[in-house]
Design a protein around this motif. Structure first.
Motif, PDB file in Angstrom:
ATOM      1  N   LYS A  56       0.826  -1.208   0.000  1.00 54.98           N
ATOM      2  CA  LYS A  56       0.000   0.000   0.000  1.00 54.98           C
ATOM      3  C   LYS A  56       0.860   1.257   0.000  1.00 54.98           C
ATOM      4  O   LYS A  56       0.603   2.203  -0.752  1.00 54.98           O
TER       5      LYS A  56
ATOM      6  N   LYS B 179      -5.884   5.699  -9.432  1.00 52.23           N
ATOM      7  CA  LYS B 179      -7.056   4.992  -8.914  1.00 52.23           C
ATOM      8  C   LYS B 179      -6.676   4.026  -7.788  1.00 52.23           C
ATOM      9  O   LYS B 179      -7.430   3.871  -6.818  1.00 52.23           O
ATOM     10  N   ASP B 180      -5.519   3.388  -7.909  1.00 53.08           N
ATOM     11  CA  ASP B 180      -5.048   2.520  -6.820  1.00 53.08           C
ATOM     12  C   ASP B 180      -4.793   3.344  -5.564  1.00 53.08           C
ATOM     13  O   ASP B 180      -5.089   2.906  -4.449  1.00 53.08           O
TER      14      ASP B 180
ATOM     15  N   ASP C  84      -6.337   6.121  -4.765  1.00 53.74           N
ATOM     16  CA  ASP C  84      -7.652   6.473  -4.222  1.00 53.74           C
ATOM     17  C   ASP C  84      -8.270   5.297  -3.457  1.00 53.74           C
ATOM     18  O   ASP C  84      -8.935   5.487  -2.435  1.00 53.74           O
ATOM     19  N   LYS C  85      -8.048   4.085  -3.953  1.00 53.13           N
ATOM     20  CA  LYS C  85      -8.581   2.904  -3.271  1.00 53.13           C
ATOM     21  C   LYS C  85      -7.947   2.723  -1.900  1.00 53.13           C
ATOM     22  O   LYS C  85      -8.604   2.278  -0.957  1.00 53.13           O
TER      23      LYS C  85
ATOM     24  N   HIS D 137      -9.635   4.782   0.631  1.00 56.45           N
ATOM     25  CA  HIS D 137     -10.954   4.281   1.012  1.00 56.45           C
ATOM     26  C   HIS D 137     -10.910   2.817   1.457  1.00 56.45           C
ATOM     27  O   HIS D 137     -11.937   2.153   1.511  1.00 56.45           O
ATOM     28  N   SER D 138      -9.715   2.331   1.759  1.00 61.14           N
ATOM     29  CA  SER D 138      -9.511   0.971   2.280  1.00 61.14           C
ATOM     30  C   SER D 138     -10.068  -0.103   1.354  1.00 61.14           C
ATOM     31  O   SER D 138     -10.557  -1.137   1.811  1.00 61.14           O
ATOM     32  N   LYS D 139      -9.988   0.133   0.031  1.00 65.78           N
ATOM     33  CA  LYS D 139     -10.505  -0.844  -0.926  1.00 65.78           C
ATOM     34  C   LYS D 139      -9.407  -1.449  -1.794  1.00 65.78           C
ATOM     35  O   LYS D 139      -9.680  -2.180  -2.732  1.00 65.78           O
ATOM     36  N   PHE D 140      -8.150  -1.135  -1.475  1.00 66.33           N
ATOM     37  CA  PHE D 140      -7.057  -1.578  -2.326  1.00 66.33           C
ATOM     38  C   PHE D 140      -6.661  -3.019  -2.042  1.00 66.33           C
ATOM     39  O   PHE D 140      -6.528  -3.424  -0.893  1.00 66.33           O
ATOM     40  N   ARG D 141      -6.489  -3.785  -3.117  1.00 63.48           N
ATOM     41  CA  ARG D 141      -5.932  -5.129  -3.040  1.00 63.48           C
ATOM     42  C   ARG D 141      -4.903  -5.254  -4.147  1.00 63.48           C
ATOM     43  O   ARG D 141      -5.151  -4.862  -5.279  1.00 63.48           O
TER      44      ARG D 141
END
Length: 300
Positions: A31, A108-109, A111-112, A115-119
């Motif tokens: 991250k 976009k990664d 931004d994810k 918002h705790s949406k990155f994998r």
């Protein structure tokens, strides 16, 4: 702060490549690598803009997320990426549109992560890093003066040294999957691999089967055909998706040399299909000698 934009950018970039240098980086390292990569790129672009005038790196828009900052300090909102690109073109004559696919992917990664949406995985993120690296090197060599800045030069040299490891990692991975990918392409309904929207490698063989998913041979990401068609059309250099003239599913893409449907696995030559001249949203059979789709031909 503006006077240190270059230095801060290079510190971010060094941290990004350094965190990926671990054999098996944990999720925190992955991250932070993406976080520092996008931060470094953004500051690099802002540095070039501030060289024209320091006020250019601030937006005229008010920060709706932090309105108190605007009231108390008078600060304007930071530039979003679209505004940053437009100002680079307007004030510096720089057009970076051809790098949109990779810059937007990293943004976009980033931004994810917020918002705790990155994998992600080391293979995916390192592949993105290697993909954007030529842009970074070219940008620094053409627009940044490091000749009288020994500290920034040292930062960049360290980053380049570690990048050699990442470049080798990706080369080795490509060699590793080459035979497997070639064998899969022999069974594919389209002769070339599709670019993966996750790792950005040309490594998705379009194998016809009952499972409505496609897998990347490089990063092993598996995507449903609907999502793949959408991401290829919006984020990569494909045109579409459109409704298929064969199966009616919203899965047709225009590649560099053919039309392909990710739903029914059909392909067509360029001259067989056209895009409606009126709405630009639907496909028509070229041999019918009509430039309009059925919906556009209907009287209002």
């Amino acid at each position: 702060m503006e006077s240190n934009l270059l230095e801060n950018s290079l510190i971010h970039l060094l941290d990004a490549v350094d965190r990926l240098d671990e054999t098996i980086p944990d999720i925190i390292s992955l991250k932070y690598s993406v976080f520092h990569l996008w931060s470094g790129i953004r500051l690099l672009l802002e540095k070039r803009l501030s060289d024209e005038h320091r006020s250019h790196i601030h937006s005229n828009k008010k920060d709706t997320h932090h309105p108190k900052i605007n009231v108390d300090t008078g600060w304007d909102a930071p530039l979003d990426f679209k505004d940053l690109k437009e100002k680079l073109y307007a004030f510096c004559g720089m057009d970076i549109d051809k790098y949109d696919y990779i810059l937007n992917k990293i943004r976009k990664d980033y931004d994810k992560i917020e918002h705790s949406k990155f994998r992600g995985s080391k293979v995916q993120i390192t592949s993105n890093l290697v993909e954007v690296w030529p842009f970074i090197v070219d940008f620094i060599s053409k627009h940044m003066n490091l000749s009288n800045d020994s500290y920034s030069t040292n930062l960049f040299d360290q980053t380049c040294e570690i990048m050699d490891t990442h470049l080798k990692f990706i080369r080795d991975k490509k060699n590793e999957i080459n035979d497997v990918l070639l064998n899969q392409l022999k069974k594919s309904f389209y002769a070339k691999p599709l670019k993966c929207p996750v790792c950005l490698q040309d490594a998705i063989p379009l194998l016809p089967n009952s499972d409505p998913k496609y897998s990347c041979a490089f990063c092993n990401n598996t995507t449903h055909w609907k999502q793949l068609a959408l991401e290829c059309g919006s984020d990569l250099n494909y045109v579409g998706p459109f409704d298929c003239l064969n199966c009616s599913s919203h899965g047709v893409l225009q590649t560099k040399d053919q039309w392909i449907c990710l739903s029914c696995c059909h392909t067509w030559e360029f001259e067989q299909i056209s895009i409606c001249n009126m709405c630009g949203e639907r496909l028509v059979w070229s041999q019918k000698n009509t430039p309009y789709c059925e919906d556009c031909k209907r009287p209002v």
